[in-house]
Each structure stands twice: as structure tokens, then as C-alpha cells.
Scaffold this motif. Structure first.
Motif, mmCIF file in Angstrom:
data_model
loop_
_atom_site.group_PDB
_atom_site.id
_atom_site.type_symbol
_atom_site.label_atom_id
_atom_site.label_comp_id
_atom_site.label_asym_id
_atom_site.label_seq_id
_atom_site.Cartn_x
_atom_site.Cartn_y
_atom_site.Cartn_z
ATOM 1 N N VAL A 1 12.347 21.813 73.593
ATOM 2 C CA VAL A 1 12.030 23.225 73.406
ATOM 3 C C VAL A 1 11.121 23.338 72.188
ATOM 4 C CG1 VAL A 1 12.977 25.511 72.911
ATOM 5 C CG2 VAL A 1 14.218 23.944 74.417
ATOM 6 N N TYR A 2 9.935 23.940 72.381
ATOM 7 C CA TYR A 2 8.924 24.060 71.331
ATOM 8 C C TYR A 2 9.069 25.413 70.639
ATOM 9 C CZ TYR A 2 7.072 20.225 74.064
ATOM 10 O OH TYR A 2 6.937 19.046 74.743
ATOM 11 N N CYS A 3 8.980 25.426 69.300
ATOM 12 C CA CYS A 3 9.190 26.640 68.510
ATOM 13 C C CYS A 3 8.131 26.733 67.407
ATOM 14 C CB CYS A 3 10.566 26.615 67.848
ATOM 15 S SG CYS A 3 11.931 26.332 68.997
ATOM 16 N N ALA A 4 8.005 27.940 66.815
ATOM 17 C CA ALA A 4 7.033 28.125 65.731
ATOM 18 C C ALA A 4 7.517 29.189 64.755
ATOM 19 C CB ALA A 4 5.677 28.522 66.294
ATOM 20 N N HIS A 5 7.057 29.069 63.530
ATOM 21 C CA HIS A 5 7.303 30.087 62.508
ATOM 22 C C HIS A 5 6.066 30.187 61.620
ATOM 23 C CE1 HIS A 5 8.849 26.257 60.858
ATOM 24 N NE2 HIS A 5 8.380 26.694 59.703
ATOM 25 N N ALA A 6 5.931 31.304 60.924
ATOM 26 C CA ALA A 6 4.830 31.499 59.992
ATOM 27 C C ALA A 6 5.303 31.135 58.597
ATOM 28 C CB ALA A 6 4.342 32.950 60.012
ATOM 29 N N TRP B 1 12.825 21.002 69.347
ATOM 30 C CA TRP B 1 14.209 20.530 69.278
ATOM 31 C C TRP B 1 14.377 19.374 70.257
ATOM 32 C CZ3 TRP B 1 17.595 21.977 65.710
ATOM 33 C CH2 TRP B 1 17.341 23.153 65.007
ATOM 34 N N LEU B 2 14.901 18.242 69.758
ATOM 35 C CA LEU B 2 15.150 17.054 70.564
ATOM 36 C C LEU B 2 16.511 16.504 70.180
ATOM 37 C CD1 LEU B 2 14.191 14.745 72.491
ATOM 38 C CD2 LEU B 2 13.161 13.669 70.468
ATOM 39 N N GLY C 1 19.332 17.898 69.576
ATOM 40 C CA GLY C 1 20.003 18.635 68.518
ATOM 41 C C GLY C 1 19.358 18.561 67.147
ATOM 42 N N ARG C 2 18.170 17.976 67.064
ATOM 43 C CA ARG C 2 17.473 17.840 65.782
ATOM 44 C C ARG C 2 16.079 18.445 65.893
ATOM 45 N NH1 ARG C 2 15.855 12.306 62.640
ATOM 46 N NH2 ARG C 2 14.813 13.360 60.919
ATOM 47 N N TYR C 3 15.609 19.106 64.827
ATOM 48 C CA TYR C 3 14.291 19.730 64.814
ATOM 49 C C TYR C 3 13.256 18.768 64.234
ATOM 50 C CZ TYR C 3 10.697 23.301 64.286
ATOM 51 O OH TYR C 3 9.536 24.029 64.377
ATOM 52 N N TYR C 4 12.152 18.603 64.944
ATOM 53 C CA TYR C 4 11.049 17.751 64.512
ATOM 54 C C TYR C 4 9.778 18.585 64.461
ATOM 55 C CZ TYR C 4 13.966 13.757 65.806
ATOM 56 O OH TYR C 4 14.972 12.836 65.903
ATOM 57 N N GLY C 5 8.869 18.210 63.593
ATOM 58 C CA GLY C 5 7.573 18.858 63.625
ATOM 59 C C GLY C 5 7.077 19.331 62.295
ATOM 60 N N ASP C 6 6.978 20.638 62.154
ATOM 61 C CA ASP C 6 6.303 21.287 61.038
ATOM 62 C C ASP C 6 4.825 20.917 61.021
ATOM 63 O OD1 ASP C 6 8.480 22.789 60.177
ATOM 64 O OD2 ASP C 6 9.266 21.115 59.018
ATOM 65 N N VAL C 7 4.218 20.944 62.204
ATOM 66 C CA VAL C 7 2.785 20.733 62.366
ATOM 67 C C VAL C 7 2.107 22.070 62.096
ATOM 68 C CG1 VAL C 7 0.961 20.157 64.020
ATOM 69 C CG2 VAL C 7 3.128 18.866 64.014
ATOM 70 N N GLN C 8 1.205 22.102 61.128
ATOM 71 C CA GLN C 8 0.640 23.363 60.668
ATOM 72 C C GLN C 8 -0.757 23.644 61.204
ATOM 73 O OE1 GLN C 8 0.989 23.548 56.404
ATOM 74 N NE2 GLN C 8 3.203 23.766 56.496
ATOM 75 N N SER C 9 -0.959 24.904 61.575
ATOM 76 C CA SER C 9 -2.270 25.388 61.996
ATOM 77 C C SER C 9 -3.188 25.519 60.783
ATOM 78 C CB SER C 9 -2.118 26.773 62.642
ATOM 79 O OG SER C 9 -1.834 27.756 61.637
#
Length: 171
Positions: free
Chosen positions: A93-98, A152-153, A155-163
């Protein structure tokens, strides 16, 4: 030409140019004004990380993602999309925040995209849920922001790839 006339012409040219400045990220900067005003850009702004890096960010387990923002014609309503390449065989599941660039803190939770996805595609954040107070569209206050995307993979969140950064003017 007299010095007074030269200064008058220079001031008029500077005032004209100030109203048409754009920030490097593509969002419109508001021209200085003694009274509050609404930013009304001629077109919307959008950008993705991959436009400057020429690739998605590899995160883990054969999953690469991108992070994109869209600022609507009003100059301050922001949404986020997450292009992805998931060859792990596991749906995520892909997610984003500002993120506020000046403070480093979360400014808004866009939420997650709809569905658990593998393969190659793109999802719009906020169409599939999120934390309390999430929303697909956000009326950002004046400031400079990036969209930070992840997934989310197991049960753990990965990423924080920034625009790339976008600057929202006063409105």
C-alpha cells in the motif's frame, strides 16, 4: 535622461518583473503586496522526483517508487501521486505526506492509494484511506513543501522518497 526619470523607469520595470516571478520548483511566488491577496497562477504546477533524477528511487525488495505533487490552479491546493515499479511479487500500500521544508515536520497526511499493488503503475494518495485527518487534497498555507512517499510492507513503513520542493505563496 534625467536621474529621476531613470529611477522611475527602473522602478516600473522591477515592479512588472516582480509580479511574474516563478520559483525553481514551478509553483508561483506571490508578488509583495501591502494587502492580503489571493494567488492566481496562470496554470497549475506539478513535478516528480524522477524528472530531475531520471529514475525512480529503489527502496527495498525490488520495489522502486517516485514522489509527485500537483498544485491546482488556485495556487495552494496540493495533491500527491506515487508512481511505482513493484517486482517483488508482494502487494504493498503506497502512501504520502507533505513535509514542511523549513521545519522538517509533517504538514499534512495525504493518506494511501487505493488497493494493494504490484507491477508498474501509479496511485493517487488519499483515495484508499489513511490516518486520522488524512485527505487527498490539502489547502496548504504559505510555505515550502515536499511530498514524501512510501509504502507499507509486512507491517513496516519504507520510503520517504521526496518530490522536488514547491513554494506556496500567501493566499
Amino acid at each position: 535622461m534625467s536621474l529621476k526619470k531613470a529611477l522611475t523607469v527602473s522602478a516600473a520595470v522591477a515592479a512588472s518583473l516582480a509580479g511574474s516571478l516563478l520559483t525553481a520548483s514551478g509553483a508561483h511566488a506571490a508578488a509583495p503586496s501591502p494587502a492580503p491577496h489571493v494567488v492566481s497562477p496562470a496554470y497549475s504546477a506539478n513535478a516528480c522526483r524522477s524528472w530531475t533524477t531520471h529514475n525512480y528511487a529503489y527502496v527495498t525488495n525490488n520495489i522502486s517508487i517516485d514522489s509527485c505533487y500537483w498544485v491546482e490552479n488556485n495556487g495552494y491546493t496540493v495533491s500527491a501521486t506515487i508512481p511505482f515499479q513493484n517486482y517483488s511479487g508482494t502487494g504493498v500500500v503506497y502512501c504520502a505526506h507533505a513535509v514542511n521544508v523549513n521545519t522538517g515536520g509533517w504538514a499534512h497526511d495525504f493518506g494511501c492509494g487505493s488497493g494493494v499493488s504490484t507491477g508498474q503503475g501509479s496511485t493517487t494518495a488519499g483515495t484508499g484511506g489513511g490516518g486520522a485527518g488524512y485527505s487527498e487534497y490539502w489547502d496548504a498555507p504559505a510555505g515550502t513543501y515536499v511530498v514524501s512517499a512510501g509504502f507499507w510492507l509486512n507491517g513496516r513503513y519504507y520510503g520517504d522518497v521526496q518530490s522536488p520542493r514547491t513554494t506556496i505563496g500567501s493566499h
